[in-house]
Write an enzyme that holds these catalytic residues in place. Sequence first.
Site, PDB file in Angstrom:
ATOM      1  N   ASP A  93      27.284  48.847  35.318  1.00 17.57           N
ATOM      2  CA  ASP A  93      27.413  49.915  34.329  1.00 17.57           C
ATOM      3  C   ASP A  93      26.481  49.683  33.153  1.00 17.57           C
ATOM      4  OD1 ASP A  93      29.261  51.482  35.553  1.00 17.57           O
ATOM      5  OD2 ASP A  93      30.951  50.947  34.282  1.00 17.57           O
ATOM      6  N   LYS A  95      26.198  55.381  33.066  1.00 16.01           N
ATOM      7  CA  LYS A  95      26.680  56.712  32.698  1.00 16.01           C
ATOM      8  C   LYS A  95      26.372  56.884  31.211  1.00 16.01           C
ATOM      9  CE  LYS A  95      30.453  57.374  36.036  1.00 16.01           C
ATOM     10  NZ  LYS A  95      30.214  56.194  36.882  1.00 16.01           N
ATOM     11  N   ASP A  98      37.444  46.414  30.730  1.00 13.85           N
ATOM     12  CA  ASP A  98      38.318  46.172  31.873  1.00 13.85           C
ATOM     13  C   ASP A  98      38.131  47.294  32.889  1.00 13.85           C
ATOM     14  OD1 ASP A  98      41.031  44.686  32.826  1.00 13.85           O
ATOM     15  OD2 ASP A  98      41.159  46.835  33.215  1.00 13.85           O
TER      16      ASP A  98
END
Length: 407
Positions: free
Chosen positions: A188, A210, A243
């Site tokens: 990510d 993203k 998380d």
Amino acid sequence: MVGLDLNDRRVVVVGGGSVAQRRLGLLIASGADVHVISRAVTPAVEGMATSGQITVTLRDYADGDLDGAWYAMACTNEPDTNAAVVAEAERRRVFCVRADNARLGTAVTPATARFDGLTLGVLAGGQHRRSAAVRNALLEALQSGVVTDDSAPMAPGVALIGGGPGDPDLITVRGRRLLARANVVVADRLAPPELLAELGPDVEVIDAAKIPYGRAMAQEAINSALVDGAKAGKFVVRLKGGDPYVFGRGYEELEACVSAGVPVTVVPGVTSAISVPALAGIPVTHRGVTHEFVVVSGHVAPDHPDSLVDWPALARLRGTIVLLMAVERIEQFATALLEGGRAADTPVTIVQEGSLRTQRVVRADLSTVAERVRAEAIRPPAIIVIGPTAGFTAGAPDIEPSEAGAR
């Protein structure tokens, strides 16, 4: 150095202070039948006795106390008592650790650590600081993957790993170890980039960024990358910020893998919802101030048909509200809380790029937070904390917003 099997075997510890307390945990973990003899014990040792983990006898040591013992420890602050314990142990042929002078005992406690089924022990002839330093270095090397304990490749599958709030040191030990053994990493944008620099040149890294209100890799494509990689015989790590299950779509990825018959390991991460406020000096709870905290996604506006948040109920709470992904719509969230009854002077703190060198902290109240966010040009990623504890300053970084932005 010998690994003693002390399970269900009597171990006598003379002394109940802090020295004994540090050693009791490993004895309990080994399954030993632990008996502590001491005039007084620390609250922690008393708690171990209360919970049935050990037996405590509150009195002076007496000759004969080592009867039936397989192992003994002399941990008092009285050299004469420790010497007497060692002398009895010698007569009974029981190995004994003498905590105040390791060379005068018949056994030495190594600096130990456990790592994925291994027990590490380092002896330095009673030089405890030296053995502890080497132990720590070995453990860190294993945890980081610098030293590997298994040359065999990982079995094909997927690990969903939370990378923490951004600082690479805040990933969990297990997360870092599994990352070091990956064949493919699907990362990510908020995953700590420094961790990717540690990967070998043969590791394939797939960018699953993203970008807020910008380009993004479709979730279906991410799911396919995980499943396809594992089915090709590779160990795939899905490295996420925070998380995996806190607004991270981690469970969607787990469902995709399970549906495809791919084994999945979940490694929880340090969520930014709690850690970033803490690093800015803000506890999400505090005794006598707040009894609850709520973490809310700011992905959709309060009046959006897809919103699942009961904003009027949220406004009536007296505790802490932590907003994630809320920078773009902060005006709407603040208005919803004000209309729901939250006081206009409720403290608000915004933390941009928390845990990183570029961290910025901006303070406001509920009536001015939107204006402050725009004036300070706050951009994602940022955490917004609303509630009494957001006004705490005791542990706050000693910087002004303009100084932070210039770093």
